[in-house]
Design an enzyme around this catalytic site. Structure first.
Site, PDB file in Angstrom:
ATOM      1  CE  LYS A 170       3.218 -18.204   0.668  1.00  0.00           C
ATOM      2  NZ  LYS A 170       2.526 -19.567   0.672  1.00  0.00           N
ATOM      3  CG  ASP A 200      -0.324 -20.502   2.420  1.00  0.00           C
ATOM      4  OD1 ASP A 200       0.115 -20.032   3.439  1.00  0.00           O
ATOM      5  OD2 ASP A 200       0.333 -21.059   1.385  1.00  0.00           O
ATOM      6  CE1 TYR A 210      -3.062  -3.113   1.202  1.00  0.00           C
ATOM      7  CE2 TYR A 210      -4.344  -1.178   0.661  1.00  0.00           C
ATOM      8  CZ  TYR A 210      -4.252  -2.611   0.888  1.00  0.00           C
ATOM      9  OH  TYR A 210      -5.271  -3.290   0.711  1.00  0.00           O
ATOM     10  CG  ASP A 259      -7.611  -5.042   1.734  1.00  0.00           C
ATOM     11  OD1 ASP A 259      -8.823  -4.542   2.413  1.00  0.00           O
ATOM     12  OD2 ASP A 259      -7.614  -5.350   0.632  1.00  0.00           O
TER      13      ASP A 259
END
Ligand code: ATP
Length: 332
Positions: free
Chosen positions: A170, A203, A123, A227
């Site tokens: 991640k 995930d 972002y 988000d």
């Protein structure tokens, strides 16, 4: 009397703003609204979707209630939501996700709080076009911002009697950036031995949220994963129409629903005002009006218990009829 900035956006923004203001007024809250418009509608007159007056108003008043603002796509304007968070350094995005009484969902007892870093990651808007066939987006993660959001998550957990904080990344792929976020989270976790600290890859977290959401308590995430995962958690409790949010900084806070401006239902009196009403309850808590906040929340939940709800939840009530029912419950 407390002055609060009221940022009215577009799409369903005006409809749900009117609803929430009516509910707050009916509850007898002593609030003077400093109405500030933003978004596509003000560009022509003021040259920007986020005029400085809006930022000044929030800085001055210390708190704002905001409805969704659409950023025109492809016209070169930075997202109003992102710019607002960045300019006011609203570094913590807090999205509590808890079942609503009588709203039938796949799982009962979902009670998750998403704590999303709000100022950096993808972002940051650092992108470059290398050539016609290649573009780069830079993911920015700093230790300072990561530690600050981790502190926020653990302090929130402590103050709200939460038992566990899960850092979601991640880091097996983004070894340096997410690795740094995780490193910061670990160092902060050491200072809170009374809170269980857990790490999970994003995930796997999504799969576990869908299969067994009740195992989670506070989720701590960098901006983009936050988000996406918070829309998933909104889905667990009935969808975007009921998902509340807050953007919190050191000196001010902006309370807003998780959802966007929902142009597909704008102007049709179909919007569910629950998300903005719950965001307003958090705003009332923030300014110390906890009693009024609780009264509004009870009236809202009693409305659902009476089987009254809007179309997004399978009901037949319009935005205004639902709002009137909440107000009626306030008076009982
Ligand atoms: P943004 O990118 O601005 O966050 P979005 O792509 O997530 O927006 P939304 O505007 O949030 O999209 O809407 C997604 C879907 O959810 C739409 O079909 C919309 O009608 C529905 N929706 C969102 N908010 C509400 C609400 N308050 N009441 C009823 N339906 C809603």
């Amino acid at each position: 009397m407390r002055t609060i900035t009221l940022i009215q956006g577009d799409g369903i923004g005006p409809e749900i703003t009117e609803a929430v203001v009516k509910v707050i007024d009916a509850a007898g809250c002593d609030i003077d609204w400093d109405l500030q418009t933003a978004g596509a509608d003000v560009i022509e007159k003021e040259g920007t979707p986020l005029p400085e007056r809006v930022l000044d108003s929030v800085r001055k008043n210390g708190a704002a209630l905001k409805s969704p603002v659409t950023t025109p796509i492809g016209k070169g304007f930075r997202s109003v939501n992102v710019a607002l968070r960045k300019e006011l350094d609203l570094y913590a995005n807090l999205r509590p996700c808890c079942n609503i009484p009588s709203v039938k969902t796949r799982y009962d007892n979902v009670d998750i709080v998403v704590v999303r870093e709000n100022t950096e990651d993808l972002y940051a808007g650092v992108e470059e076009k290398i050539d016609d066939n290649t573009a780069h987006s830079i993911k920015i993660i700093t230790r300072q911002a990561s530690e600050r959001i981790a502190e926020f998550a653990f302090e929130y957990a402590l103050k709200n009697n939460r038992k566990q904080v899960s850092a979601v990344t991640k880091a097996n792929i983004c070894k340096l950036s997410d690795g740094l976020f995780l490193d910061a989270a670990r160092s902060v976790a050491e200072k809170y031995p009374q809170i269980q600290y857990r790490e999970i890859l994003v995930d796997n977290c999504c799969m576990q949220l869908v299969q067994n959401p009740c195992q989670f308590d506070v989720l701590l995430l960098p901006n983009l994963y936050g988000d996406i995962v918070s829309d998933l958690t909104a889905g667990l409790i009935g969808g975007l129409g009921v998902a509340q949010g807050a953007n919190i900084g050191k000196n001010c806070a902006v309370f807003e629903p998780v959802h966007g401006s929902a142009p597909d239902i704008a102007g049709q009196n179909k919007a569910n005002p629950t998300a903005i009403i719950l965001s307003a309850v958090e705003m009332l808590n923030y300014i110390g009006e906890t009693k009024k906040g609780l009264i509004i929340k009870n009236a809202l939940f009693n409305t659902f218990r009476q089987g009254i709800c809007t179309a997004d939840l399978g009901g037949t009530y319009s935005c205004t009829a639902f709002t009137d029912a909440v107000i009626k419950n306030l008076q009982e």
